[in-house]
Design an enzyme around this catalytic site. Sequence first.
Site, PDB file in Angstrom:
ATOM      1  N   CYS A   1      94.859   5.496  18.328  1.00 31.46           N
ATOM      2  CA  CYS A   1      94.586   5.159  19.733  1.00 31.46           C
ATOM      3  C   CYS A   1      95.917   5.076  20.481  1.00 31.46           C
ATOM      4  O   CYS A   1      96.515   4.003  20.607  1.00 31.46           O
ATOM      5  CB  CYS A   1      93.824   3.837  19.824  1.00 31.46           C
ATOM      6  SG  CYS A   1      93.149   3.501  21.465  1.00 31.46           S
TER       7      CYS A   1
ATOM      8  N   THR B   1      72.325 -10.489  28.756  1.00 33.64           N
ATOM      9  CA  THR B   1      71.371  -9.465  29.170  1.00 33.64           C
ATOM     10  C   THR B   1      70.786  -9.860  30.510  1.00 33.64           C
ATOM     11  O   THR B   1      70.817 -11.033  30.895  1.00 33.64           O
ATOM     12  CB  THR B   1      70.229  -9.321  28.143  1.00 33.64           C
ATOM     13  OG1 THR B   1      69.362  -8.251  28.547  1.00 33.64           O
ATOM     14  CG2 THR B   1      69.410 -10.600  28.056  1.00 33.64           C
TER      15      THR B   1
ATOM     16  N   ASN C   1      67.761  -8.138  31.087  1.00 31.38           N
ATOM     17  CA  ASN C   1      66.464  -7.514  30.821  1.00 31.38           C
ATOM     18  C   ASN C   1      66.278  -6.204  31.577  1.00 31.38           C
ATOM     19  O   ASN C   1      65.197  -5.901  32.076  1.00 31.38           O
ATOM     20  CB  ASN C   1      65.327  -8.487  31.166  1.00 31.38           C
ATOM     21  CG  ASN C   1      65.453  -9.791  30.405  1.00 31.38           C
ATOM     22  OD1 ASN C   1      65.686 -10.842  30.990  1.00 31.38           O
ATOM     23  ND2 ASN C   1      65.316  -9.727  29.096  1.00 31.38           N
TER      24      ASN C   1
ATOM     25  N   THR D   1      65.392  -6.901  25.791  1.00 34.42           N
ATOM     26  CA  THR D   1      66.349  -6.070  25.051  1.00 34.42           C
ATOM     27  C   THR D   1      66.878  -6.749  23.790  1.00 34.42           C
ATOM     28  O   THR D   1      67.788  -6.222  23.140  1.00 34.42           O
ATOM     29  CB  THR D   1      67.552  -5.717  25.952  1.00 34.42           C
ATOM     30  OG1 THR D   1      68.248  -6.931  26.284  1.00 34.42           O
ATOM     31  CG2 THR D   1      67.100  -5.015  27.224  1.00 34.42           C
TER      32      THR D   1
ATOM     33  N   GLU E   1      75.381  -0.682  31.524  1.00 33.48           N
ATOM     34  CA  GLU E   1      74.651  -0.500  30.265  1.00 33.48           C
ATOM     35  C   GLU E   1      75.557   0.113  29.202  1.00 33.48           C
ATOM     36  O   GLU E   1      75.563  -0.305  28.052  1.00 33.48           O
ATOM     37  CB  GLU E   1      73.441   0.412  30.485  1.00 33.48           C
ATOM     38  CG  GLU E   1      72.149  -0.312  30.717  1.00 33.48           C
ATOM     39  CD  GLU E   1      70.965   0.618  30.619  1.00 33.48           C
ATOM     40  OE1 GLU E   1      70.304   0.618  29.569  1.00 33.48           O
ATOM     41  OE2 GLU E   1      70.702   1.341  31.591  1.00 33.48           O
TER      42      GLU E   1
END
Length: 436
Positions: free
Chosen positions: A73, A330, A332, A342, A407
């Site tokens: 990296c 979350t 949802n 989720t 997300e």
Amino acid sequence: MGHKLTDIQDKLGITLTELFESRSTVSSCETALHPSFHEIYTRYQNHLLMGDGPLPLPHRHYIAIMACSRNSCSRLADTEKTAFLGEGGDPGWLDGLHKAPLKLRRLAEVNKILAHRPWALNQSHIKDLTGGEGSWSLAELVQGIVILVHFHSGCSFVHGCDTNIRAVGQSTRMTLQAVIKAGGNQSRSTGPKTRAALKSAESKNALTRDKTDASSEPNLRTKAKYSRLGKGRSVSESKSCQMQGDLLCELEQVYSVKTNESGIHSSLKKFVTDPDFQYVNISSLPNQDALHLKIHDLCWDDHGFSVMSRFYTDMSLLLDDKFRVAKNMTNNYHRNKTGVDTSHLRRCIWNYVQCLFGVHHDDFDYGDVDRELSVPLKEFVRLSATSPGSLENTDLQNYMLDIKNSERAHVQILIMEAKMQALLLFSLRAIMEHMA
């Protein structure tokens, strides 16, 4: 899956130039999409690299360089080289591991094992490091190991977030997607290079469309690619996805963004030993049952936290908060649907990542991983966790472009934190065995 934020993309709009010049250790624009995680992650990382602890600050950054190099990296390694020099580190050490003090050189074997095959770490490695010339105290070693696993998991996050275009900011990706959805109309906010890339890519796509229209059906290679990128996706949707990939690849060429070849980048090999040592599938090993770590025998909540607290109290508390937030956050939301539970999806990603490194959850049905995760998502998770540098050499480099940035960042956070906890559990098990 991610937090629902108002105008968060506008607040986090980062140009290519700004991100290329950013000195943040892990992409702050991605983690900041989830404020609760970003806050605890920032506190934890600052304490790890700048707070109280037995290791001098230059040593901490050099250990980080060793970990980043192991995962090829370059982006994080370069950041840590700058931080190392900024804390008064000896420039000569950057000539390679052979120029570093013996104490740091002795950590190379543990670095190698934790990066690729953490199940192989045992009490003999701890015993070896805590004796002889250039020895480590247990407190120093615990801090050193936390730095190693922090950057091993951080490299998974960075490589995963950079697979579409190396180090491209949120605002640039949003502009691309907006242009694509608008049928190729150029945004006033795009620069001349971007417009040139879009125009060139549009011409290429026009030729591709002409060839496709002239044929009664897509060729076998195209159909196979559509199949890999997602089951049940229509041909028109797949064409759109392919066009996105063409545009992004064109931008890579315009900005001369380099991708790593398989294995460790040549400029980073000097910071590692045995550069050909890589991850292997633990299930393919003849003695796999003996190598697994059973979560009911040793878990973070009941064992890892208490062992860490004996040597690194503040860090154990910060890690505990970070793991909890990462697993539970979350709103949802998933794939443009609201009100979605989720929790099972999040648990599948978390447990699958840990399974790849030999951590087994006895109360979990691993068949749910195949039922819950699509084929491309499962492969994305696997490569992000075990071989992050190889992501850019696969068709998965364009995966998840069609979902919300929050997300995508959430998936990467789950991968990063599940991986770190797995590596940490193997390390603490070896320390416990050494102390017994």
